[in-house]
Design an enzyme around this catalytic site. Sequence first.
Site, PDB file in Angstrom:
ATOM      1  N   GLU A 260      23.826 -22.307  -1.952  1.00 62.26           N
ATOM      2  CA  GLU A 260      24.118 -20.693  -1.658  1.00 62.26           C
ATOM      3  C   GLU A 260      25.402 -20.472  -1.785  1.00 62.26           C
ATOM      4  OE1 GLU A 260      21.553 -19.411   1.717  1.00 62.26           O
ATOM      5  OE2 GLU A 260      19.966 -20.080   0.419  1.00 62.26           O
ATOM      6  N   HIS A 279      19.151 -14.581   0.196  1.00 61.33           N
ATOM      7  CA  HIS A 279      18.971 -15.047   1.591  1.00 61.33           C
ATOM      8  C   HIS A 279      19.075 -13.898   2.564  1.00 61.33           C
ATOM      9  CE1 HIS A 279      19.248 -18.563   4.451  1.00 61.33           C
ATOM     10  NE2 HIS A 279      18.861 -17.749   5.025  1.00 61.33           N
TER      11      HIS A 279
HETATM   12  P1  NAD Z   1       8.941 -22.273  13.667  1.00 62.34           P
HETATM   13  O1  NAD Z   1       9.439 -23.432  14.374  1.00 62.34           O
HETATM   14  O2  NAD Z   1       8.291 -21.105  14.459  1.00 62.34           O
HETATM   15  O3  NAD Z   1       7.697 -22.627  12.418  1.00 62.34           O
HETATM   16  C1  NAD Z   1       7.881 -23.716  11.869  1.00 62.34           C
HETATM   17  C2  NAD Z   1       6.731 -24.416  11.548  1.00 62.34           C
HETATM   18  O4  NAD Z   1       6.713 -25.638  10.726  1.00 62.34           O
HETATM   19  C3  NAD Z   1       5.892 -24.757  12.906  1.00 62.34           C
HETATM   20  O5  NAD Z   1       4.562 -24.577  13.213  1.00 62.34           O
HETATM   21  C4  NAD Z   1       6.097 -26.544  12.636  1.00 62.34           C
HETATM   22  O6  NAD Z   1       5.030 -27.232  13.390  1.00 62.34           O
HETATM   23  C5  NAD Z   1       6.115 -26.619  11.113  1.00 62.34           C
HETATM   24  N1  NAD Z   1       6.411 -27.833  10.625  1.00 62.34           N
HETATM   25  C6  NAD Z   1       7.551 -28.444  10.895  1.00 62.34           C
HETATM   26  N2  NAD Z   1       7.724 -29.653  10.183  1.00 62.34           N
HETATM   27  C7  NAD Z   1       6.642 -29.818   9.594  1.00 62.34           C
HETATM   28  C8  NAD Z   1       6.293 -30.664   8.534  1.00 62.34           C
HETATM   29  N3  NAD Z   1       6.904 -31.910   8.460  1.00 62.34           N
HETATM   30  N4  NAD Z   1       5.024 -30.507   7.725  1.00 62.34           N
HETATM   31  C9  NAD Z   1       4.257 -29.290   8.027  1.00 62.34           C
HETATM   32  N5  NAD Z   1       4.502 -28.418   9.034  1.00 62.34           N
HETATM   33  C10 NAD Z   1       5.891 -28.506   9.695  1.00 62.34           C
HETATM   34  O7  NAD Z   1      10.032 -21.401  12.545  1.00 62.34           O
HETATM   35  P2  NAD Z   1      10.073 -19.900  11.953  1.00 62.34           P
HETATM   36  O8  NAD Z   1      10.728 -19.116  12.981  1.00 62.34           O
HETATM   37  O9  NAD Z   1       8.664 -19.744  11.760  1.00 62.34           O
HETATM   38  O10 NAD Z   1      11.030 -20.304  10.846  1.00 62.34           O
HETATM   39  C11 NAD Z   1      10.533 -20.931   9.661  1.00 62.34           C
HETATM   40  C12 NAD Z   1      11.478 -21.048   8.459  1.00 62.34           C
HETATM   41  O11 NAD Z   1      12.098 -19.694   8.097  1.00 62.34           O
HETATM   42  C13 NAD Z   1      12.845 -22.049   9.071  1.00 62.34           C
HETATM   43  O12 NAD Z   1      13.012 -22.932   7.974  1.00 62.34           O
HETATM   44  C14 NAD Z   1      13.830 -21.030   9.059  1.00 62.34           C
HETATM   45  O13 NAD Z   1      15.013 -21.829   8.718  1.00 62.34           O
HETATM   46  C15 NAD Z   1      13.507 -20.132   8.082  1.00 62.34           C
HETATM   47  N6  NAD Z   1      14.152 -18.864   8.338  1.00 62.34           N
HETATM   48  C16 NAD Z   1      14.802 -18.263   6.942  1.00 62.34           C
HETATM   49  C17 NAD Z   1      15.095 -16.870   7.162  1.00 62.34           C
HETATM   50  C18 NAD Z   1      15.708 -16.232   6.136  1.00 62.34           C
HETATM   51  O14 NAD Z   1      16.714 -15.407   6.239  1.00 62.34           O
HETATM   52  N7  NAD Z   1      15.310 -16.267   4.877  1.00 62.34           N
HETATM   53  C19 NAD Z   1      15.312 -16.222   8.535  1.00 62.34           C
HETATM   54  C20 NAD Z   1      14.848 -16.880   9.522  1.00 62.34           C
HETATM   55  C21 NAD Z   1      14.353 -18.409   9.370  1.00 62.34           C
END
Ligand code: NAD
Length: 305
Positions: A260, A279
């Site tokens: 990115e 993003h």
């Molecule tokens: P969260 O921690 O609430 O949820 C993540 C889930 O993934 C959890 O339930 C966890 O158990 C599961 N997990 C972790 N490792 C795993 C594995 N190896 N196999 C299967 N499941 C697994 O996080 P969230 O707040 O829901 O955020 C999720 C994603 O979104 C993150 O990658 C974060 O970086 C991304 N995000 C992106 C943006 C964007 O601008 N696009 C903004 C915020 C967050």
Amino acid sequence: MKILVASRIHEKAIQLLRENGFEVSVVEEPPEEELARLIKGFDGLIVRSKPLVTRKVIESADRLKVIARAGVGLDNIDVEAAKEKGITLINAPESSTQSVAELAVGLMLAVARKIAFSDRKMREGYWAKKEAMGVELSGKTLGVIGAGRIGSAVARIAKYGFNMHILYYDVSCREDLSKELGAECVSIEELLKRSDIVTIHVPLLPETRHMINEQRLRLMKKTAILINTSRGAVVDTAALVKALSEGWIAGAGLDVFEEEPLPRDHPLTKLENVVLTPHIGASTKEAQEKAGIEVARKIVEFFKK
Ligand code: NAD
């Protein structure tokens, strides 16, 4: 207590700090040298995805106790250096949940109904009615990889808004989701084989890097759509380009990329069946306001202890 706000955060957050007796100074995104000089005398620092809070900045601080990121990722902060100095790190993981979930659903619709494609064609002066034949989301199966905050918010919108059937894969099954949404907890292989739309919401960890690789993309239906709003490196981009160009899957909606900004002439930009956004998952007024307020509240609590 003195707080240095080094990014533009919501005015209500600054107000909340001042009402609680904090002295707040705002300097927007100072470069490393300036931040290292400015940080002296401050008890707290608030940043967004910029500026960089490097080891040099952290080591220059003489009374810093807390660094707050008004958002989620701590990529711009030298977390190791902060830990070594006993500085507490705060972030706002709840703030962007709804915004990212809504973008994921927006990408689903954009790909399924060829919205971005149609818009492009109209601007080229072409009425692409035949080529823009799409599919409904309603009644289809949605596979959620990572049913945490964002994944479960997407599952709820899909269930209540489109009556989709929900499959999910996570490290452990969530009884609440199964009960509330009738969601099925399945293996990643089963999810990929059965889903019409797959949406990714796991964090980027060594175990999740290239979790969606060539072998797994080949399990998906030819008609399936892949959505990624998590982190780019969860998907093997080279394999995805192959899958999209050779028709192993029907389309993709991507907000995040291994590199990115996405390079100008990247192969993804040449594919008609892909919708790309830069993003912007958390880029809403509401998410930014919530992030500022969430970290301001946490700072107030931290110094009350
Ligand atoms: P969260 O921690 O609430 O949820 C993540 C889930 O993934 C959890 O339930 C966890 O158990 C599961 N997990 C972790 N490792 C795993 C594995 N190896 N196999 C299967 N499941 C697994 O996080 P969230 O707040 O829901 O955020 C999720 C994603 O979104 C993150 O990658 C974060 O970086 C991304 N995000 C992106 C943006 C964007 O601008 N696009 C903004 C915020 C967050």
